[in-house]
Design an enzyme around this catalytic site. Structure first.
Site, PDB file in Angstrom:
ATOM      1  CE  LYS A  29      25.217  46.329  41.235  1.00 26.22           C
ATOM      2  NZ  LYS A  29      26.373  46.489  42.087  1.00 26.22           N
ATOM      3  CD  GLU A  80      29.756  48.759  26.259  1.00 24.91           C
ATOM      4  OE1 GLU A  80      28.826  49.193  26.986  1.00 24.91           O
ATOM      5  OE2 GLU A  80      30.938  49.153  26.350  1.00 24.91           O
ATOM      6  N   GLY A 131      29.468  43.924  40.195  1.00 24.50           N
ATOM      7  CA  GLY A 131      29.428  43.194  38.917  1.00 24.50           C
ATOM      8  C   GLY A 131      30.492  42.111  38.834  1.00 24.50           C
ATOM      9  NE  ARG A 132      35.703  45.135  40.947  1.00 22.10           N
ATOM     10  CZ  ARG A 132      35.022  46.275  41.032  1.00 22.10           C
ATOM     11  NH1 ARG A 132      34.082  46.544  40.138  1.00 22.10           N
ATOM     12  NH2 ARG A 132      35.275  47.138  41.987  1.00 22.10           N
ATOM     13  CD  GLU A 161      35.311  47.126  36.752  1.00 22.06           C
ATOM     14  OE1 GLU A 161      34.478  46.413  37.319  1.00 22.06           O
ATOM     15  OE2 GLU A 161      35.195  47.469  35.560  1.00 22.06           O
ATOM     16  CG  HIS A 194      56.256  26.540  23.471  1.00 23.68           C
ATOM     17  ND1 HIS A 194      57.410  25.925  23.074  1.00 23.68           N
ATOM     18  CD2 HIS A 194      55.627  25.673  24.303  1.00 23.68           C
ATOM     19  CE1 HIS A 194      57.470  24.706  23.617  1.00 23.68           C
ATOM     20  NE2 HIS A 194      56.392  24.536  24.379  1.00 23.68           N
ATOM     21  CE  LYS A 226      30.522  52.214  31.979  1.00 24.70           C
ATOM     22  NZ  LYS A 226      29.627  51.846  33.069  1.00 24.70           N
TER      23      LYS A 226
HETATM   24  O1  F6P Z   1      32.045  49.448  32.979  1.00 22.33           O
HETATM   25  C1  F6P Z   1      32.320  48.684  34.105  1.00 22.33           C
HETATM   26  C2  F6P Z   1      31.111  47.980  34.617  1.00 22.33           C
HETATM   27  O2  F6P Z   1      30.335  48.828  35.377  1.00 22.33           O
HETATM   28  C3  F6P Z   1      31.521  46.740  35.397  1.00 22.33           C
HETATM   29  O3  F6P Z   1      31.845  47.008  36.696  1.00 22.33           O
HETATM   30  C4  F6P Z   1      30.337  45.871  35.195  1.00 22.33           C
HETATM   31  O4  F6P Z   1      30.651  44.535  35.493  1.00 22.33           O
HETATM   32  C5  F6P Z   1      30.052  46.110  33.741  1.00 22.33           C
HETATM   33  O5  F6P Z   1      30.315  47.479  33.559  1.00 22.33           O
HETATM   34  C6  F6P Z   1      28.667  45.767  33.284  1.00 22.33           C
HETATM   35  O6  F6P Z   1      27.692  46.479  33.987  1.00 22.33           O
HETATM   36  P1  F6P Z   1      26.196  46.019  33.994  1.00 22.33           P
HETATM   37  O7  F6P Z   1      26.110  44.648  34.576  1.00 22.33           O
HETATM   38  O8  F6P Z   1      25.468  47.032  34.818  1.00 22.33           O
HETATM   39  O9  F6P Z   1      25.700  46.027  32.572  1.00 22.33           O
END
Ligand code: F6P
Length: 551
Positions: free
Chosen positions: A209, A215, A273-274, A359, A390, A514
């Site tokens: 987003k 990452e 995002g979620r 979240e 189980h 972060k």
């Molecule tokens: O670290 C949390 C977050 O901001 C989430 O809310 C989001 O889904 C995820 O990181 C990834 O963010 P982006 O889509 O901006 O890379």
């Protein structure tokens, strides 16, 4: 709409619920014996979902008080504010319109003078066209070969929804196309997922987003280097254009990364995002299951949105489930909630729900900045049945904690195996039916004794029962039904957030870690001054790393 949240503890309904809770002694055996219509009274229909809440703590009294709580905390007003595009994400000053992502073509939701539904369909059309080209082989890599593998690079909401749905909808996948998902910055993830791939037939979809997530950008760079190193002759100028597409709200940053804006799909700040799997974030899924199935997936969400928006409160499933969760958490002392799909295809559903619910509602302040007045945000967790039976069901049945659980099952199997005259799906569903029955009705000491059990171990074999469960059933796990399940939990989460007065659409709590990870980089890389400035524990841990990392 009130600017300030309403303190739920100040409502009449809260007082009533507190009084009910003080002497609440659930007794499913008696409740069902005294009311032969209980199953019927507390079973509801939402879209294709049959939702049986009769083995929950809903009674005439709790239901009346919970519905009153919803009225007093103005859940329906806030729902309508969300659906009409008001800026209910207060701390980020944004509208919250994931429901617009599945609104029908031709409808209208205006934000800042623009009909966002038109924009949504414009992007969907482009995404469908692109998906169709990849599926048909018309979209080729730089050496002219059709795409065989798509690698989705994203994390959190840019990963969990697509991967969960990809796993859930395996029967709908096109056979010659595989999707892999790289999310973790642990180099193992990219290493494992790139292994064995042919760069000539691989397409990367970088989903972020913000297009700033460490990452995702790191993995995207690794993927780009891998592509250029492994394509015959380095692939030439067009390599990135033919093998990389992006999904983001920050199209300028996509261009800076070197991805052609023509190969980018946008979405909007009003999609959290979620809550984004219905946007272009679902591009890998749309390629995998095809535009028609993706449209059904959206239609399923829409069916649940319509139910949430229009069903009367006493039949409104997300409303009732959300309110029940408030009762469990704030009045019955529950701190976690299990989600137990009797479908191996839903093996990532709990992981997906963890981001959605935790979240969203793991907050200690309300949307006006004041402290919350109640507990918030349960821990959501789960695994598919029967595997969980189980492993951890022991604690559900005989542990000391109250853990409400949602059981999910489908009437029809994908693989109708039958061995020695036994339908395997019936064996499977037998477990689904048995578990909620056992949790509700238990087994008394007398019943244990009647089986001839040695008196010394009678207590260990007693099941107290009265453990609340919701049962959700649908005919099939189709794209539409999956969409309905996702939207159901989105709205359950929303209801809880409104009652608690929290902004369910921000996520400031992920920022500090972060920031610190960035600040620690020099110390980790060997800068002594930076290392010396750390707290003793962090310093010692980094020192351990330095001693043990092979040169
Ligand atoms: O670290 C949390 C977050 O901001 C989430 O809310 C989001 O889904 C995820 O990181 C990834 O963010 P982006 O889509 O901006 O890379």
């Amino acid at each position: 709409m009130p600017v300030s949240p309403i303190d739920p503890t100040s409502t009449r309904a809260w007082t009533t619920l507190t009084e009910i809770a003080q002497s609440f002694s659930p007794d499913f055996r008696t409740w069902f014996a005294e009311d032969p219509h209980r199953a019927e009274t507390f079973s509801f229909v939402a879209g294709d979902l049959h939702v049986d809440l009769s083995k929950t703590f809903l009674t005439e009294d709790t239901m009346a008080a919970l519905l009153e709580l919803a009225r007093e905390t103005r859940v329906e007003e806030r729902r309508d504010a969300m659906l009409s595009g008001e800026r209910i994400n207060v701390t980020e000053d944004r509208a919250v319109l994931h429901t617009a992502l599945r609104a029908p073509r031709g409808s209208e939701i205006v934000v800042d003078g623009e009909n966002v539904v038109e924009n949504v369909h414009e992007v969907l059309d482009r995404m469908y066209e692109f998906a169709a080209k990849v599926r048909s082989g018309e979209w080729v890599g730089v050496t002219g070969k059709p795409i065989e593998t798509i690698v989705n690079i994203g994390i959190g909401g840019s990963d969990l929804g697509p991967v969960m749905a990809y796993e859930a909808l395996k029967p709908y996948l096109q056979e010659d196309l595989e999707v892999r998902f790289v999310s973790n910055i642990d180099p193992t993830d990219a290493g494992e997922k790139l292994a064995g791939l042919n760069p000539e037939t691989t397409l990367f979809i970088v989903v972020s987003k913000t297009f700033t997530t460490l990452e995702t950008l790191t993995n995207a760079k690794v993927a780009r280097a891998w592509l250029l190193d492994n394509l015959p002759g380095g692939g030439g100028e067009d390599a990135v254009a033919k093998h990389f597409v992006a999904v983001s709200t920050a199209l300028d940053k996509v261009a800076d990364f070197g991805i052609d804006p023509d190969n980018a799909f946008g979405f909007w700040s009003w999609v959290g995002g979620r809550y984004s799997v219905c946007s272009a974030v679902g591009t890998s899924l749309a390629i995998a299951i095809g535009p028609d199935n993706f449209a059904d997936f959206l239609a399923g969400h829409r069916a649940m949105d319509e139910h949430f928006a229009t069903a009367p409160a006493h039949e409104n499933v997300p409303l009732l489930m959300g309110l029940l969760n408030v009762f469990y958490t704030n009045h019955m002392g529950a701190t976690s909630h299990a989600v137990l799909p009797y479908s191996q295809y839903l093996h990532r559903f709990a992981a997906y729900l963890q981001q959605l619910t935790m979240e969203s509602n793991g907050k200690s302040v309300r949307w006006d900045g004041s402290p919350v007045t109640t507990g918030t945000g349960e821990v959501f967790w789960g695994e598919p049945g029967t595997n969980g039976q189980h492993a951890f069901y022991q604690l559900l049945h005989q542990g000391t904690q109250l853990i409400p659980a949602d059981f999910i099952a489908f009437a029809n199997p994908t693989y109708p195996f039958e061995t020695e005259g036994q339908d395997q799906h019936e064996l499977f569903l037998g477990n689904f039916f048995a578990q909620t029955k056992a949790l509700a009705f238990g087994k008394t000491a007398d019943e244990v004794r009647a089986e001839g059990t040695d008196e010394a171990i009678v207590p260990a074999r007693v099941f107290t029962g009265n453990k609340p469960t919701s049962s959700i059933m649908a005919p099939y796990l189709s794209p539409s039904v999956l969409g309905q399940l996702i939207a159901l939990y989105e709205h359950v989460t929303f209801v809880q957030g409104v009652v608690w007065g929290v902004d369910s659409f921000d996520q400031w709590g992920v920022e500090l870690g972060k920031q610190m990870a960035n600040e620690l980089a020099p110390a980790i890389a060997g800068d002594d001054e930076s290392l010396a400035g750390q707290d003793p524990s962090t310093r010692a841990l980094i020192a351990y790393y330095h001693r043990h990392r092979d040169a």
